[in-house]
Design an enzyme around this catalytic site. Structure first.
Site, PDB file in Angstrom:
ATOM      1  N   PRO A 163       0.821  -1.213   0.000  1.00  0.00           N
ATOM      2  CA  PRO A 163       0.000   0.000   0.000  1.00  0.00           C
ATOM      3  C   PRO A 163       0.860   1.271   0.000  1.00  0.00           C
ATOM      4  O   PRO A 163       1.920   1.294   0.618  1.00  0.00           O
ATOM      5  CB  PRO A 163      -0.782  -0.093   1.312  1.00  0.00           C
ATOM      6  CG  PRO A 163      -0.645  -1.484   1.770  1.00  0.00           C
ATOM      7  CD  PRO A 163       0.572  -2.059   1.160  1.00  0.00           C
TER       8      PRO A 163
ATOM      9  N   GLU B 174      14.911  -0.372  28.517  1.00  0.00           N
ATOM     10  CA  GLU B 174      15.337   0.213  27.237  1.00  0.00           C
ATOM     11  C   GLU B 174      16.857   0.232  27.126  1.00  0.00           C
ATOM     12  O   GLU B 174      17.419  -0.005  26.049  1.00  0.00           O
ATOM     13  CB  GLU B 174      14.773   1.635  27.064  1.00  0.00           C
ATOM     14  CG  GLU B 174      13.256   1.730  27.035  1.00  0.00           C
ATOM     15  CD  GLU B 174      12.599   0.826  26.001  1.00  0.00           C
ATOM     16  OE1 GLU B 174      13.258   0.464  25.009  1.00  0.00           O
ATOM     17  OE2 GLU B 174      11.426   0.443  26.204  1.00  0.00           O
TER      18      GLU B 174
ATOM     19  N   LYS C 265       0.864   3.256  -6.875  1.00  0.00           N
ATOM     20  CA  LYS C 265       0.243   2.562  -8.011  1.00  0.00           C
ATOM     21  C   LYS C 265      -0.867   3.427  -8.618  1.00  0.00           C
ATOM     22  O   LYS C 265      -0.916   3.627  -9.826  1.00  0.00           O
ATOM     23  CB  LYS C 265      -0.328   1.207  -7.567  1.00  0.00           C
ATOM     24  CG  LYS C 265       0.732   0.286  -7.009  1.00  0.00           C
ATOM     25  CD  LYS C 265       0.176  -1.028  -6.579  1.00  0.00           C
ATOM     26  CE  LYS C 265      -0.709  -0.961  -5.350  1.00  0.00           C
ATOM     27  NZ  LYS C 265      -0.021  -0.533  -4.120  1.00  0.00           N
TER      28      LYS C 265
HETATM   29  P1  ATP Z   1      -3.015   1.437  -2.313  1.00  0.00           P
HETATM   30  O1  ATP Z   1      -2.529   0.142  -2.821  1.00  0.00           O
HETATM   31  O2  ATP Z   1      -3.183   1.461  -0.843  1.00  0.00           O
HETATM   32  O3  ATP Z   1      -4.183   1.989  -3.066  1.00  0.00           O
HETATM   33  P2  ATP Z   1      -1.254   2.995  -3.899  1.00  0.00           P
HETATM   34  O4  ATP Z   1      -0.018   2.252  -4.210  1.00  0.00           O
HETATM   35  O5  ATP Z   1      -2.291   3.077  -4.943  1.00  0.00           O
HETATM   36  O6  ATP Z   1      -1.848   2.465  -2.539  1.00  0.00           O
HETATM   37  P3  ATP Z   1      -1.163   5.811  -4.089  1.00  0.00           P
HETATM   38  O7  ATP Z   1      -2.574   6.138  -3.816  1.00  0.00           O
HETATM   39  O8  ATP Z   1      -0.714   5.854  -5.502  1.00  0.00           O
HETATM   40  O9  ATP Z   1      -0.815   4.427  -3.446  1.00  0.00           O
HETATM   41  O10 ATP Z   1      -0.210   6.749  -3.246  1.00  0.00           O
HETATM   42  C1  ATP Z   1      -0.652   7.489  -2.136  1.00  0.00           C
HETATM   43  C2  ATP Z   1       0.093   8.794  -2.050  1.00  0.00           C
HETATM   44  O11 ATP Z   1       1.462   8.544  -1.755  1.00  0.00           O
HETATM   45  C3  ATP Z   1       0.113   9.556  -3.348  1.00  0.00           C
HETATM   46  O12 ATP Z   1      -0.987  10.422  -3.445  1.00  0.00           O
HETATM   47  C4  ATP Z   1       1.397  10.347  -3.259  1.00  0.00           C
HETATM   48  O13 ATP Z   1       1.218  11.541  -2.544  1.00  0.00           O
HETATM   49  C5  ATP Z   1       2.298   9.456  -2.422  1.00  0.00           C
HETATM   50  N1  ATP Z   1       3.224   8.680  -3.259  1.00  0.00           N
HETATM   51  C6  ATP Z   1       3.299   7.340  -3.317  1.00  0.00           C
HETATM   52  N2  ATP Z   1       4.279   6.957  -4.148  1.00  0.00           N
HETATM   53  C7  ATP Z   1       4.827   8.070  -4.652  1.00  0.00           C
HETATM   54  C8  ATP Z   1       5.881   8.324  -5.572  1.00  0.00           C
HETATM   55  N3  ATP Z   1       6.555   7.348  -6.152  1.00  0.00           N
HETATM   56  N4  ATP Z   1       6.177   9.606  -5.853  1.00  0.00           N
HETATM   57  C9  ATP Z   1       5.494  10.608  -5.272  1.00  0.00           C
HETATM   58  N5  ATP Z   1       4.498  10.441  -4.396  1.00  0.00           N
HETATM   59  C10 ATP Z   1       4.164   9.190  -4.066  1.00  0.00           C
END
Ligand code: ATP
Length: 665
Positions: free
Chosen positions: A249, A471, A253
């Site tokens: 997550p 700790e 993606k």
């Molecule tokens: P999920 O599987 O939970 O849906 P995902 O992989 O689709 O997660 P995203 O929704 O694409 O995740 O990413 C969430 C946020 O994280 C994005 O809106 C962005 O702000 C940040 N983010 C993630 N990866 C990148 C990246 N490679 N570059 C810049 N921002 C990123």
């Protein structure tokens, strides 16, 4: 990018018409207005009618004061109401003007009075008698039934109208709530995909996706397949039908798909796997059909299905369990559409999931999702890139060093990094700073890793001492073990659920050796060992450590094949297809052996931790006392007390050096 001002309605998503850069608002006329107008007309008729109302009186009055004087022309019995209406002679109306309601003029036809008749036969008898007593006057008696015009129609229709209104209202609501969109319940089988037409302004571009070079390249290639297919097909190759973005997550993606929609310059349908799911049977499959129908009309185009595991989960093996029929139908339809009899050339399907292991193997086979693009947690360099993207909108202080921040955040996803940047900005704002400084970022990282600091928690002196020694035990043991993660700081300030913590900077390893795992386990058990050695008693404070150690030991024995007695066996099933949760893939004897081995591993690690602490009892106490005094101590303090770690890696060395050349402006 070319502007496209065309207003489209496809799949329930339309872009507002644009004029002079501003959306044009046209008044919306819908069914509710019709109901309102109808109600107003009915009420209007009811109240604005010209008729004056008859005045109530009694039979006795009529007989003695009106009939006897020859003023009554007619008495009309309204049988359905048990009433009788009295019509005066035209020239006598004036005489009763005092009694009559305003509006009755001599010309007004009446009825002028009414009275309740009582039992009909009795009244008829009495009327006959009254008439006989006045032979010279002519009074007509008539019988009739009457409904009071619009009012009575309304009173009959009102409940029906109300029911219809409520029915329509709730159905509309329901279908809209279920994503029915415009058109209501009848559109429930239509695809819910959002369509981003060519030229639609989407602000996300590939530049916003930091790192992920390989994944980006793959995705860009898909776009180029659509743009110039000949280049690829002239040698006899086929264009892939789909690509699956897989990864943990928050790794970007969805962001990547958004960027693709922004840059592809072909129609882009976007929907989530759960959009197919509906409370009506057959809707999912119908939506898949509709989605592909729309897509084929607009080919070449891209369909993006986020969280595809909602429908793509492996079909059940037990045919008697019908609970998932609807989902399976949807999946079957998707499989057919993706590689069925009908061709869907020019439509590429992109999907994202973080649970590729549970997807149906038919979905994953070549010919459907030909390509799997693995989007992993970002490495050091990628994290730097992501930080740069997310620091751009912030006012960052001169002391903020991006490579340093990237090093402080191993295991963080892109979403975590975005969160760090935002949290740091909020922390700086809370302190009324004009720029976000390095310390704000470190505080944000701490907060995200450990939770909110809770300094107001009341902890007794004795407890605090136990926490400090616990700790300090972790810190001392890990400091003295070659493969333990390098220590960042130790704190006894409660944070989140924890009362204290030793913070490490996990090394980014691709593979981990048995020695490294054993050293890690030993440092995890250092806390409990310290309690036992120092106070001669143990506490519940080590529960989390013990849980970690136990899980790790079980993984070493049953997953990684790291126990001599069990041998090189792994009982882990990465395909998720087996029923291991119900039946164990090993015998009872092996189960006992596994337990024994796990116990052995943990006990040995514990004994080692105790031996280390015993050997360095004095230094351990010094660390604990310093911790009690300062609440937070850093690796420099440990270095002073315990000496420099001989195994410090190069990377770790550079960790605390700030690079002057990489400041974010
Ligand atoms: P999920 O599987 O939970 O849906 P995902 O992989 O689709 O997660 P995203 O929704 O694409 O995740 O990413 C969430 C946020 O994280 C994005 O809106 C962005 O702000 C940040 N983010 C993630 N990866 C990148 C990246 N490679 N570059 C810049 N921002 C990123």
């Amino acid at each position: 990018m070319a502007e496209n001002n065309e207003s489209k309605r496809d799949g329930g998503f339309n872009f507002p018409p644009v004029g002079n850069g501003r959306p044009i608002r046209t008044p919306r006329i819908n069914g509710y207005w019709m109901y309102l107008i109808l109600a107003a007309v009915i009420i209007g008729f009811q109240f604005l009618g010209e008729r004056a109302m008859p005045v109530r009186t009694t039979w006795q009055e009529v007989r003695e004061k009106m009939m006897s004087k020859g003023d009554v022309e007619e008495v009309k019995v309204i049988t359905n109401r048990g009433q009788a209406q009295v019509f005066l002679r035209g020239d006598r109306v004036e005489k009763y003007s005092e009694l009559l309601a305003k509006g009755f003029k001599s010309t007004t036809g009446g009825p002028h009075f009414y009275f309740m008749t009582g039992p009909m036969d009795v009244f008829a008898e009495e009327f006959k008698e009254a008439k006989e007593a006045l032979p010279e006057t002519e009074v007509a008696l008539d019988y009739d039934t009457e409904y009071d015009g619009w009012g009575s129609i309304f009173s009959y229709l009102f409940p029906i109208l109300l029911i219809v209104f409520i029915w329509v209202f709730f159905f509309r609501r329901m279908s809209r709530g279920m994503g029915g969109g415009p058109g209501g319940i009848f559109n429930v089988g239509k695809s819910q995909a959002k369509l981003f037409e060519k030229g639609t302004n989407i602000s996300v571009t590939f530049k916003d996706v930091a790192g992920l070079a390989e994944a980006k390249q793959e995705v860009e290639e898909i776009v180029s397949f659509l743009k110039c297919p000949d280049k690829y097909t002239k040698l006899g190759g086929k264009i892939p039908k789909g690509a699956l973005l897989v990864g943990p997550p928050g790794t970007g993606k969805t962001l990547m798909a958004k960027a693709m929609a922004g840059e592809a310059n072909v129609p882009f349908f976007s929907m989530s796997g759960s959009d197919f799911v509906e409370m009506f049977v057959g809707v999912g499959a119908s939506r898949v059909r509709d989605l592909f129908k729309q897509a084929k009309e607009k080919a070449p185009c891209i369909i993006f299905i986020d969280e595809i595991d909602a429908i793509g989960r492996a079909r059940g093996r037990n045919p008697n369990m019908n609970s998932n029929d609807e989902r399976e139908n949807t999946l079957n339809q998707l499989l057919t559409e993706m590689d069925g009899f009908a061709t869907n050339s020019g439509v590429i399907i992109l999907a994202a999931t973080n649970r590729a292991d549970i997807l149906d193997s038919a979905l994953m086979r070549a010919g459907r999702f030909d390509r799997q693009i693995y989007v992993d947690l970002p490495e050091l360099k990628d994290r730097e890139e992501i930080f740069k993207v997310h620091l751009k909108p912030l006012s960052v202080g001169a002391d903020v060093d991006v490579p340093f921040l990237a090093k402080q955040t191993p295991g963080f996803s892109g979403a975590d990094i975005a969160n760090v940047a935002n949290e740091a900005a909020l922390i700086a704002a809370r302190k009324d700073k004009s720029v976000v400084e390095k310390q704000d970022f470190l505080d944000a990282i701490d907060r995200i890793v450990g939770g909110l600091e809770n300094r107001s928690k009341v902890i007794k002196v004795g407890e605090k001492k136990a926490i400090a020694y616990h700790e300090a035990g972790h810190a001392t043991v890990s400091w003295l073990l070659e493969h333990a993660h390098p220590l960042l700081k130790v704190t006894i300030v409660p944070r989140g659920k924890a009362l204290g913590a030793a913070w490490y900077l996990p090394q980014e390893r691709q593979i981990t050796t048995k020695e490294q795992l054993l050293d890690q386990m030993c440092s995890v058990l250092g806390g409990r060992a310290a309690e036992e050695l120092t106070f001669g008693q143990i506490s519940t404070g080590a529960q989390n450590d013990l849980e970690k150690a136990t899980k790790q030991a079980y993984a070493m024995v049953t997953v990684f094949g790291m126990s001599e007695k069990i041998g090189n066996l792994s009982y882990y099933d990465s395909t998720g297809q087996s029923d291991f949760s119900l039946t164990k893939p090993y015998s009872e004897r092996t189960a006992e052996l596994i337990d024994e081995e796990v116990k052995n591993l943990v006990e040995t690690a514990y004994a080692r931790a105790k031996a280390i602490l015993e050997e360095h009892r004095e230094q351990h106490a010094q660390v604990a006392e310093l911790l009690l005094e300062r609440e937070v101590i850093f690796s420099d303090d440990l270095e002073r007390i315990l000496g420099k770690r001989p195994w410090t890696e190069d990377e770790e060395e550079s960790m605390n050096h700030e690079k002057e050349d990489a400041h974010v402006q």
